[in-house]
Design an enzyme around this catalytic site. Structure first.
Site, PDB file in Angstrom:
ATOM      1  N   ASP A  28       0.813  -1.216   0.000  1.00  0.00           N
ATOM      2  CA  ASP A  28       0.000   0.000   0.000  1.00  0.00           C
ATOM      3  C   ASP A  28       0.845   1.263   0.000  1.00  0.00           C
ATOM      4  OD1 ASP A  28      -2.357  -1.389  -0.121  1.00  0.00           O
ATOM      5  OD2 ASP A  28      -2.704  -1.362   2.036  1.00  0.00           O
ATOM      6  N   LYS A  55      -5.669  -4.133  -7.195  1.00  0.00           N
ATOM      7  CA  LYS A  55      -6.211  -3.301  -6.114  1.00  0.00           C
ATOM      8  C   LYS A  55      -7.455  -2.570  -6.618  1.00  0.00           C
ATOM      9  CE  LYS A  55      -2.996  -4.311  -3.096  1.00  0.00           C
ATOM     10  NZ  LYS A  55      -3.276  -4.868  -1.794  1.00  0.00           N
ATOM     11  N   ARG A  59      -2.985  -0.415 -10.318  1.00  0.00           N
ATOM     12  CA  ARG A  59      -2.117   0.676  -9.868  1.00  0.00           C
ATOM     13  C   ARG A  59      -0.839   0.803 -10.685  1.00  0.00           C
ATOM     14  NH1 ARG A  59      -3.262   0.071  -3.359  1.00  0.00           N
ATOM     15  NH2 ARG A  59      -5.314   1.063  -3.464  1.00  0.00           N
ATOM     16  N   ARG A 108      -5.300   5.822  -3.165  1.00  0.00           N
ATOM     17  CA  ARG A 108      -3.839   5.782  -3.092  1.00  0.00           C
ATOM     18  C   ARG A 108      -3.184   6.565  -4.234  1.00  0.00           C
ATOM     19  NH1 ARG A 108      -2.714   3.685   1.661  1.00  0.00           N
ATOM     20  NH2 ARG A 108      -3.948   1.871   2.223  1.00  0.00           N
ATOM     21  N   LYS A 132     -12.472   7.129   1.131  1.00  0.00           N
ATOM     22  CA  LYS A 132     -12.400   5.725   1.545  1.00  0.00           C
ATOM     23  C   LYS A 132     -11.480   5.508   2.748  1.00  0.00           C
ATOM     24  CE  LYS A 132     -11.083   1.147   0.022  1.00  0.00           C
ATOM     25  NZ  LYS A 132     -10.736   0.274  -1.066  1.00  0.00           N
TER      26      LYS A 132
END
Length: 149
Positions: A28, A55, A59, A108, A132
């Site tokens: 992460d 994810k 990503r 992210r 989130k």
């Protein structure tokens, strides 16, 4: 360094220009670390990020789509699919152009690229995606003298 008060973080200009990271234990954090490495103009090898494809969004693709604006790419090794290379590209980013960060609705991605606003003018296609995991993310950035228009 860590103490009972927390963690003290210092920047040193004596960084090695090549990275060799195994991020399998911190997937992460990988987007943020990869973006920070590009901002510091580092290149090198990154292991343990193959699961980033699965994810909230892919990503790896999202990083590449955005990193190209800053003169970087993240390439997967053809010999070992667990290895990626962070590399400078031939194209240099246009300094004064607004960089549109495509978050793919992934918190992210927004949080990884936001610190680049110290160097570039940024726009985000989805600022609400941070709800989130960190609903006050943009508020906290404002406390650090980041401005929003």
């Amino acid at each position: 360094t860590f103490s009972e008060l927390g963690c003290k973080l210092n920047y040193t200009a004596n960084l090695a220009k090549n990275i060799d990271w195994n991020l399998s234990g911190v997937p992460d954090l990988a987007p943020t670390l990869i973006v920070a490495a590009a901002a510091l103009q580092l290149e090198g090898t990154i292991f343990g990020i193959e699961n980033l494809k699965y994810k909230e969004c892919n990503r790896i693709e999202a990083l590449n789509e955005n990193l190209v604006q800053f003169g970087y790419t993240l390439l997967q090794s053809s010999e070992n699919l667990d290895i990626y290379y962070l590399q400078k590209t031939q194209e240099l980013p246009v300094e004064d152009a607004i960089k549109l960060i495509k978050t793919h609705s992934d918190h992210r991605m927004a949080m990884a690229f936001a610190p680049l606003a110290v160097q570039y003018e940024l726009a985000f296609d989805d600022m609400e995606c941070v709800e989130k995991s960190f609903p006050n993310f943009w508020v906290e950035l404002q406390k650090c003298n980041f401005e929003f228009q």
